[in-house]
Each structure stands twice: as structure tokens, then as C-alpha cells.
Design a protein around this motif. Sequence first.
Motif, PDB file in Angstrom:
ATOM      1  N   VAL A  92     -31.871 -46.465  52.632  1.00  0.00           N
ATOM      2  CA  VAL A  92     -31.870 -47.871  52.203  1.00  0.00           C
ATOM      3  C   VAL A  92     -30.853 -48.675  52.602  1.00  0.00           C
ATOM      4  CG1 VAL A  92     -32.259 -49.501  50.097  1.00  0.00           C
ATOM      5  CG2 VAL A  92     -33.457 -47.330  50.140  1.00  0.00           C
ATOM      6  N   ILE A  93     -29.522 -48.190  52.502  1.00  0.00           N
ATOM      7  CA  ILE A  93     -28.405 -48.610  53.199  1.00  0.00           C
ATOM      8  C   ILE A  93     -28.468 -48.865  54.804  1.00  0.00           C
ATOM      9  CG2 ILE A  93     -25.881 -48.257  53.572  1.00  0.00           C
ATOM     10  CD1 ILE A  93     -26.100 -46.659  50.919  1.00  0.00           C
ATOM     11  N   GLY A  94     -29.262 -47.966  55.140  1.00  0.00           N
ATOM     12  CA  GLY A  94     -29.509 -47.868  56.694  1.00  0.00           C
ATOM     13  C   GLY A  94     -30.050 -49.218  57.215  1.00  0.00           C
ATOM     14  N   ILE A  95     -31.033 -49.716  56.544  1.00  0.00           N
ATOM     15  CA  ILE A  95     -31.911 -50.772  57.222  1.00  0.00           C
ATOM     16  C   ILE A  95     -30.889 -51.983  57.101  1.00  0.00           C
ATOM     17  CG2 ILE A  95     -33.730 -52.556  56.850  1.00  0.00           C
ATOM     18  CD1 ILE A  95     -35.184 -50.305  55.002  1.00  0.00           C
ATOM     19  N   PRO A  96     -30.127 -52.687  56.331  1.00  0.00           N
ATOM     20  CA  PRO A  96     -29.242 -53.598  56.347  1.00  0.00           C
ATOM     21  C   PRO A  96     -28.148 -53.301  57.496  1.00  0.00           C
ATOM     22  CG  PRO A  96     -29.917 -53.553  54.270  1.00  0.00           C
ATOM     23  CD  PRO A  96     -30.059 -52.267  54.866  1.00  0.00           C
ATOM     24  N   LEU A  97     -27.683 -52.406  57.240  1.00  0.00           N
ATOM     25  CA  LEU A  97     -26.628 -52.092  58.511  1.00  0.00           C
ATOM     26  C   LEU A  97     -27.488 -52.213  59.858  1.00  0.00           C
ATOM     27  CD1 LEU A  97     -24.653 -48.908  56.694  1.00  0.00           C
ATOM     28  CD2 LEU A  97     -23.850 -51.348  57.044  1.00  0.00           C
ATOM     29  N   PHE A  98     -28.522 -51.810  60.129  1.00  0.00           N
ATOM     30  CA  PHE A  98     -29.024 -51.838  61.205  1.00  0.00           C
ATOM     31  C   PHE A  98     -29.220 -53.223  61.770  1.00  0.00           C
ATOM     32  CE2 PHE A  98     -32.947 -52.029  63.728  1.00  0.00           C
ATOM     33  CZ  PHE A  98     -32.880 -50.958  64.660  1.00  0.00           C
ATOM     34  N   VAL A  99     -29.595 -54.178  60.760  1.00  0.00           N
ATOM     35  CA  VAL A  99     -29.851 -55.333  61.119  1.00  0.00           C
ATOM     36  C   VAL A  99     -28.271 -55.885  61.550  1.00  0.00           C
ATOM     37  CG1 VAL A  99     -30.223 -57.855  59.980  1.00  0.00           C
ATOM     38  CG2 VAL A  99     -31.684 -55.797  59.556  1.00  0.00           C
TER      39      VAL A  99
END
Lengths: 391, 306
Positions: free
Chosen positions: B150-157
Motif C-alpha cells: 500500500v505504501i508502494g503505490i504513492p511512493l511509486f507515483v
Amino acid sequence: MLQGLTLLELVIYVLVWGAIGALPGFYMFAALNRNPRRGALIGGGVGALIGVGVALTGAIATAETALNAASVLWLAAAGMTAALAITRTGVGQYYQAATLPQKTADMAYGLLLPTFVIVSAIVIFPMVWNVALSFRPIRIRDLPNLRLFSLDGFTLDNYDRVFGIRDFNDTLLRTFFYTIEGTTLAIVVGLIAALVVKDSFRGRNIVRGFMLFPYIAPIVSVVLIWKMLFNAQFGLANELIDGLGGRRIDFLNTPGYAYPMIVLFQVWRYFPFAFLFILARIQAIPEDMYEAAKVDGAAPSQRLMYITLPQLRSVFGTLFLLRFIWTFNKFDDVYLLTGGAANTNLITIEIYDQLFSSRNVGAASAVAVVLAIVLLIVVGIYFRWFLAEER
Amino acid sequence: MDNTAHPAALTTDAASPRRSVFSSRETFETFVGRVIKWVLIAFFLVMTAFPFYWMLTLSIRDIGDVIQNPARMVPTVDQLRNFWQSYDEVLNRFNFLRYIRNSATISLITVCFTLLLAIPGAYAVTRIDFRLKGLMSWGILLVYMFPAIVIGIPLFVVYSQLGIRGSLPSMVIVYMSGTLPVALYMLRSYFQTLPAELEEAALIDGCNRISTIWRVVLPLSVPAVASVALYTFMIAWNEVLFAILFLTDSQANWTLPLALERLDTQEVPRTVLMAGSVIITVPVIGLFFFFERFLTRGLTAGAVKG
């Protein structure tokens, strides 16, 4: 830039820039022997002003320029502090006058602030922001030119899409049962392992060391070993079946076999974790309890049933909760093992698929939000139940 | 099963002239228990150690032999003599030397930054009284539970927007989202077990907080800090989710786990894959055996109380 700047964006700019300014302000004032908390306030104010200013004038349009601006700000603050400290202008008398509780609190914040800022930035903030992302129509190709905090194009489409995914409910249920089954079995196996090595014997340390192997070895290599062992052509398991005269099975790619395999894998990989916790607790049970029971004529099986297991109750509770949360969130194991094929798709793999196969960031965030909500509900129910039991 | 305690059991045992295994429930169960125990020990040993042994032998044998005699348990002398073949291929042809360097760099830097931030943070939360202490303490526990993907998606953005997705420094920051909560949690549990009197004595003797931490707390915490360092290293070294999310497009910066995952295709011989697996596993298992005492204590630190 002024047009289209929403109130939400403005608020976030103020908050983020305030935080960026507060950190150097705190240490600058502490270094100059002035009240660091006032420094943080002033620094936060300066940061917020800069943030709003640049947002309104449009000088900072991308995250990249924002990063550069923040670096410049921090470097300037450091340089200014050094200059002021050397020339001894602006050095105050704060620490001579401050009370002990004040000084202690300053120290606590000083030690904690960097950690707090980093954790907020890379864990808490993404978690919260993920919710906002789930209401926006974003695809991977939009990313380089995305307005990060705008709420333009607010939409519920992502959730529509998510609940329209074929078998989404099955995936959700499967994740749930996979987690429950694997967690419970892993704890049971861990308990057996702990009971086996609780008394000392020759080579006990080695046995205990080996038992931790599955847990500490890198997931990628462990998965590759399993893939080899259960390979359809030359896997050892199939050689065994061959020898017994059975038919070869492609364990990891056949529906009906793949699901038990992922549960089995979870048990194999995570029983050591339960084992360690349970062993530590078993060894803390006072020996006189066993002695007393022995004198009263309790046989070994009775001592196990009526002393050891009741003493382990709270460990089981903690272990189950921890492992439940971690397994529910786990992505790598099953993704690497089966890729979600053959009826083993889990909700975390669905997130990955939305992100990389469909290249749909909004939908991936929406699935992530669903994951978090389900998890919260389950943990909430668990606590309710657990607290009721305790009473 | 008869669950009532049986006081007669002991007396008959003591009075019985010949000590047969079945003379009392106590001795009978002890005997059966011992048999079951050794059977289970053997079972657990095979279950945990054999897969790793299998990986090692496969990495030594050649692929032709593996296909022809899949169940060969012990490699031949000839195979032992050529054991380096698969390793040579994976290290040189598939560029694993580079990935080893990437992984080692990222992991070590992650360990340093994590310790640098977590030691003062954990200390402040356990030892110093301030208004937000309780909240911070809870926060650490909470953050420990957050789902990485879940943390991964915003960091990806954010990383895509910054254009730093796939760079090694950005990976260190991402890895810290996994290691920092663990380190904070473990260190906090450890600091709670240290007697506060020592620090108070140092403070009264005129040490300030910083030098108290430096001279009193840190020397006492060497085992805990070592175990946190090792554990953090393992987390970063084994990490694959963030590597898949962020690094897949930039092959030059692949970490070992990602490279190994990418290597798992039809064209690559399984023996070479196994050699890669050995390379990635050996440092972890080696470190573990070397520091087992620290690590087992670290893994359960604070979670088991009373």
C-alpha cells in the motif's frame, strides 16, 4: 498556476513546507542557544510562507523543483547557523535559563524529530495519500505530468472498476482463508517444534539453528527451491510419486493443487517465527510449577495440557494477530510462487496487476484501500473478541 | 483420557520391584514422549535443512545430469570437480557480480541510516518524558503493521514524478520504510529492559544527555544494536517487493533478489538458477550462524513479557 489551485492543494503545500521549514528551525535555534521550539515555529512559518508563495507564483510546479528548493532552504539554514555561531551574533542564553523539564523535552524532540519526519514522509503520508489517489483517474503514463495533490476529476470509477473485477470477491475470500489457515497451521507447527527442543539435548543448538533457516533465507531463493522440488519434469516430489507408481502432478500450476501448496509454503516458511516466540515463553515458565504438578502425580501429557498450554495463551493471541496482519499484507511469497495463477490470486497480487498489467494507478490504490479496510475490520473484530475473552 | 491427577502413580512406581517401561503412566509417557521427540527432531531437520542441501547439490551438478537422474542425492566426484561451472555462468554471463555490489551497497547504506535515525528516536521514546511520548510509542507499533504494497503505490507515483524511480539512493529511502519501524520497535523493547538508574547516575555526575547516550547507553546496547543491524541488513538484502515495483526498468541497478527473479525463465538452466540462489543465501545464513545468539534474542525482543 493561480487558477486551478484548490484549497486542498494550498493546505497540503502549507503543511509540507511548514514541516520542511520546522526541522532546520529547531536545530538552528538549539545550536544558537535559543528556544528550539520557538525556532521550529518560526522555521515552520518561514517554510509555509515560501511554500504558499512559490505555489501561487507557480515557481514550483513539479515535485522535482520542490525537492531542489527544499535542499536549498536546508543548506541555507545550515550555512546561516554556522555563520551566526562563528561570529557569535544572535547567540542567546536559553539553556542557562530553561527549566529541567523544558530542556528534557527539547532533547526528546531533538532526538526524535528526524525519525519522525522520515517515518511520516515514507510511511504515514503515503498511507493517507493512497486514499486520495484511489479517487482519481490516474494511469501510469500520466505520472510525469501529474498534479500531485489536486482533486480534479474526483471519481468513484476506480471502485466501480475494482468491484467489477472478475472473481474479486473470490480473491478477497481466498486471501482471508489463506491467511487464517496458514497462520493457524504455522503456529501449531511452531508449537510442536518448540515442545520438541525445549529440553536440552546434544546438538540442540544446531537443530534450533536449522529450524530458523526457512524464515531467514531470502524469499526469492526459497521460492526457487520449492519450484525445483515440485517441478513437473524433474522435481523430487514427482520422482517420489513416480516411484510409488502415481501420475505426475504439476503442483504449482494445477488448480486444486496450487492453493494447498501456497498454504504449505507459508507454514514451512513462517513456523520458525511462531517457534521462536513460543520457545522463549516456554522457557520462562517457572520450573517449580512442573515440580509441583509432578509431586501431585500429573503425567507429562497432563503437565502439557494443564500447565504449558494455558501459559502460552497470550503468546498465541499475539502471534496470531501479528502473523494475521503480516500474511494478509504479504505479496512476495505467492506472487513469486505462482504469480496468482491456478486459483491462487490474492488481493495484494491484484494490486500489483492493476498497477502493472492494467497500468492503472487509481484502481491499484482503490484495491489497496479495500485491503486496508478489510484488515482494519478483521483486526477490530479480533480485538473485540479478545478483550471480551479476557474479561 | 483420564485427566484426574493420580497420586497412586508415584507410589506404585516407587514400590514396583522391576522398573518396566509400562509400570506407571509417568514412565510410560516419558518413554513415548522421548520416541516421538526424536522422530519429530528428525522430521524437522529434514524439512528445514534438506531443501537447502538440495539447492547446493543442484548448483554443482550439470543440467543434463539433473534431467537424466533427477533424484541423484549425492553429486559424483566428477561433478564436484566442476562445481564452479554454474557459478561462473551466473556471475559472469548474467552479470551477478554487479548485482551483488548493488545489493551490498544498498543494504549497508540502509543499515547505517536506519541505525542513525532509530537509536536516538527509540531512546527518546523510551527514556525521556515529554508530552507526546505515549502517542509516539503507539505510533511505532502502528507503523510496524503497515502493508508495504500500500505504501508502494504513492511512493511509486512520487518517484515517477521526481524522475528518481530506479536510482539506488531512492531505494535506500524506500527500504527504510521497512527497516526503520522494525529497528525502532526492537530498540525500544531493548531500551526498556535497561536499568534507568545507570543513566540517572551519569546525569547526576554531570554528563549531559548526549554523552550519557554515547557513554552509558550505547556500550550497554551493543548486542541489541548488533542484532538490529543484522536484522536490518537481512531485510534489505532479502527485499524483493519494492525492487520489483521500482527497479524493474533500470537493469543496471537491479538488486540480487530482483536479478534472480528475472533470471527465472525457460531459457536459463535450473542449475544456474540454483547457483544464483546459493549466492544470495550464503551471506544471510553465514551471518546468522555467526551471530545466532544475538539474532534469536533480537527476533523476540520485547514481544515476550512475563
